[in-house]
Design a protein around this motif. Structure first.
Motif, mmCIF file in Angstrom:
data_model
loop_
_atom_site.group_PDB
_atom_site.id
_atom_site.type_symbol
_atom_site.label_atom_id
_atom_site.label_comp_id
_atom_site.label_asym_id
_atom_site.label_seq_id
_atom_site.Cartn_x
_atom_site.Cartn_y
_atom_site.Cartn_z
ATOM 1 N N PHE A 1 0.733 -1.340 -0.005
ATOM 2 C CA PHE A 1 0.114 0.023 -0.053
ATOM 3 C C PHE A 1 0.837 1.318 0.103
ATOM 4 C CE2 PHE A 1 -2.335 3.264 2.422
ATOM 5 C CZ PHE A 1 -3.265 3.490 1.463
ATOM 6 N N LEU A 2 1.669 1.345 0.876
ATOM 7 C CA LEU A 2 2.846 2.408 1.007
ATOM 8 C C LEU A 2 3.599 2.658 -0.233
ATOM 9 C CD1 LEU A 2 4.083 2.086 4.638
ATOM 10 C CD2 LEU A 2 2.591 3.867 3.717
ATOM 11 N N SER A 3 3.888 1.347 -0.896
ATOM 12 C CA SER A 3 4.677 1.704 -2.141
ATOM 13 C C SER A 3 3.586 2.343 -3.168
ATOM 14 C CB SER A 3 5.189 0.063 -2.681
ATOM 15 O OG SER A 3 5.514 0.089 -3.942
ATOM 16 N N GLU B 1 -8.227 4.624 -6.599
ATOM 17 C CA GLU B 1 -7.649 3.285 -6.515
ATOM 18 C C GLU B 1 -6.964 2.931 -5.120
ATOM 19 O OE1 GLU B 1 -5.464 3.426 -10.820
ATOM 20 O OE2 GLU B 1 -4.498 4.438 -9.461
ATOM 21 N N LEU B 2 -6.426 3.699 -4.498
ATOM 22 C CA LEU B 2 -6.120 3.422 -2.980
ATOM 23 C C LEU B 2 -7.153 2.686 -1.962
ATOM 24 C CD1 LEU B 2 -3.371 6.179 -2.397
ATOM 25 C CD2 LEU B 2 -3.077 3.900 -2.613
ATOM 26 N N THR C 1 -9.356 -2.400 2.023
ATOM 27 C CA THR C 1 -10.744 -2.992 1.956
ATOM 28 C C THR C 1 -10.756 -4.338 2.851
ATOM 29 O OG1 THR C 1 -9.896 -4.499 0.219
ATOM 30 C CG2 THR C 1 -11.173 -2.467 -0.502
ATOM 31 N N SER C 2 -9.567 -4.791 3.500
ATOM 32 C CA SER C 2 -9.544 -5.542 4.500
ATOM 33 C C SER C 2 -9.423 -5.087 5.866
ATOM 34 C CB SER C 2 -8.577 -6.525 4.140
ATOM 35 O OG SER C 2 -7.337 -5.836 4.531
ATOM 36 N N ALA C 3 -9.628 -3.748 6.141
ATOM 37 C CA ALA C 3 -9.403 -3.374 7.488
ATOM 38 C C ALA C 3 -10.698 -3.628 8.274
ATOM 39 C CB ALA C 3 -9.183 -1.700 7.248
ATOM 40 N N LYS C 4 -10.363 -3.901 9.573
ATOM 41 C CA LYS C 4 -11.855 -3.999 10.504
ATOM 42 C C LYS C 4 -12.299 -2.627 10.741
ATOM 43 C CE LYS C 4 -9.906 -8.259 12.157
ATOM 44 N NZ LYS C 4 -9.225 -9.264 13.157
ATOM 45 N N PRO C 5 -13.404 -2.428 11.480
ATOM 46 C CA PRO C 5 -13.999 -1.285 11.708
ATOM 47 C C PRO C 5 -13.067 -0.804 12.841
ATOM 48 C CG PRO C 5 -15.674 -2.918 11.724
ATOM 49 C CD PRO C 5 -14.399 -3.666 11.610
#
Length: 99
Positions: free
Chosen positions: A49-51, A66-67, A74-78
Motif C-alpha cells: 500500500f505504501l509503495s 485506486e488506493l 478493503t480488508s481493514a476491520k472497523p
C-alpha cells in the motif's frame, strides 16, 4: 547542509507530525523514494500500500480512488475494534503515572 535542508530540519524539529509529511514530499519531489527504517516490522500488504502511495513517478502513483480499493484498505476491520486496545493502553498508562 544547505539552506533548504536547514529550513526543513527546523520545521521538522518544531512540528514532528507535519515534518514527517514535509520530508516525504521533499523526497518525492527530488525523485527519491521514502523508505521504512524497519520494513519487516510491517505486513507485506501495508508495505505494498505504501509503495503504491509513494511512487515518485506520478503516472505510476495510485489515485485516491485506486488506493481505496487496495486490499490494505478493503480488508481493514472497523475502527470500533480498536476500542479495547485503546482502553487497555490507557489503563496501563494510568498505572504507570501513579507509580
Amino acid at each position: 547542509m544547505d539552506a533548504e535542508e536547514a529550513l526543513e530540519f527546523k520545521f521538522v524539529w518544531e512540528n514532528p507530525e507535519a515534518g514527517i509529511l514535509c520530508h516525504v514530499k521533499l523526497l518525492i519531489a527530488r525523485g527519491e523514494r521514502p523508505q521504512l527504517r524497519q520494513p519487516n516490522r510491517f505486513s507485506p500488504c501495508l508495505r505494498d500500500f505504501l509503495s503504491c502511495c509513494l511512487q515518485t513517478d506520478e503516472e505510476q502513483r495510485w489515485s485516491a480512488k485506486e488506493l481505496l480499493q487496495h486490499p490494505f484498505v478493503t480488508s481493514a476491520k472497523p475502527a470500533s475494534t480498536l476500542v479495547p486496545l485503546i482502553n487497555s493502553v490507557m489503563k496501563k498508562k494510568k498505572k504507570e503515572t501513579r507509580m
